[in-house]
Scaffold this motif. Structure first.
Motif, short mmCIF file in Angstrom:
data_model
loop_
_atom_site.label_atom_id
_atom_site.label_comp_id
_atom_site.label_asym_id
_atom_site.label_seq_id
_atom_site.Cartn_x
_atom_site.Cartn_y
_atom_site.Cartn_z
N THR A 1 -4.95 -4.83 2.19
CA THR A 1 -4.65 -4.43 3.93
C THR A 1 -5.83 -3.25 4.65
OG1 THR A 1 -2.64 -4.51 2.78
CG2 THR A 1 -2.77 -2.89 4.89
N GLU B 1 -0.25 -2.03 0.60
CA GLU B 1 -0.97 -2.99 0.26
C GLU B 1 0.05 -3.72 -0.59
OE1 GLU B 1 -4.11 -5.97 -1.46
OE2 GLU B 1 -4.42 -4.13 0.05
N ASN C 1 -0.07 -5.54 8.51
CA ASN C 1 -1.58 -6.71 8.04
C ASN C 1 -2.05 -6.15 9.39
OD1 ASN C 1 0.01 -8.51 10.17
ND2 ASN C 1 1.27 -8.53 8.86
#
Length: 249
Positions: free
Chosen positions: A101, A162, A168
């Motif tokens: 991430t 994450e 994202n």
């Protein structure tokens, strides 16, 4: 026992712009080792499984007791704290990767500045008027204090981000941790003075409406923080705030 080896496969990256690659290590086993102690063994003797001298693996750690949040990484496909990941409980080979991430700085170290930017955005602090003595502050009810304590355990480790499919590089979602921190500071008697600003920030782009309710965050949080409960609570609070703002602005 002395002949037993630990097999590690570490995803490495020399610079933020370079291509990641995997390097394997086999190190001597010791009882009660965690992933941090395994990485320290590589640092002490940086030789890969082919017997070639290599660069020591770079990672971050501090407290070694799951408090600081610095040693977050992906271990056998699961984002978690390396200090509490015991080798005896991990399937071998142990696969260690940086969190995807965040942008990688080098090897297992990542740039978590997006988390700190999110905390700034939601004003995750209690403002004070100078440093002079104002006397004792307002008291919180015991039930509220207990909830606040649970929320205050957040160590900004990044594991919830994450694990979240909505976080994202194509989404500005601030993540469950920041939403939970809004709840924490809005429940504080002094923090309530800025509650409307925090609610406004949650209603902006990347705020609470970007949550897809996958609930991965609460399942992965190493501190067991009730993140989905906070998200549900702040959904209700932002809805009430939006209605009041529409009729009384």
């Amino acid at each position: 026992m002395a002949d037993r080896l630990i097999h590690l496969i570490v995803t490495r990256q020399d610079t933020p712009e370079s291509t990641p690659y995997k390097e394997e290590f086999k190190i001597p086993y010791r009882p009660n080792m965690n992933v941090i102690s395994a990485l320290m063994e590589i640092q002490r003797n940086p030789v890969n499984s082919q017997g070639q001298k290599t660069k020591p693996v770079i990672w971050e750690s501090n407290c070694l007791e799951e408090v600081c949040g610095a040693c977050s990484m992906v271990i056998n496909g699961k984002p978690r704290q390396a200090c509490s990941a015991l080798i005896d409980k991990l399937e071998q080979p142990v696969r260690i990767e940086p969190m995807s991430t965040f942008s990688v700085q080098r090897d297992l170290t990542v740039d978590r500045s997006r988390m700190f930017d999110a905390l700034k955005r939601v004003k995750a602090w209690i403002p004070i008027d100078g440093t002079h003595d104002l006397g004792p502050g307002p008291r919180m009810a015991e039930v509220d204090r207990q909830w606040a304590y649970e929320l205050s355990k957040c160590m900004t480790c990044g594991v919830c981000l994450e694990a979240c499919p909505n976080v994202n590089d194509k989404s500005p979602f601030i993540g469950a941790f920041a939403i939970s921190q809004v709840r924490l500071f809005n429940e504080h008697p002094t923090g309530q003075m800025n509650r409307h600003e925090r609610l406004d920030s949650l209603m902006d782009e990347g705020g609470i409406s970007y949550c897809g309710n996958s609930q991965n965050c609460v399942q992965s949080c190493p501190k067991g923080i009730p993140l989905t409960t906070s998200i549900a609570h702040m959904n209700k609070e932002t809805t009430k705030h939006a209605i009041k703002s529409f009729f009384f602005s």
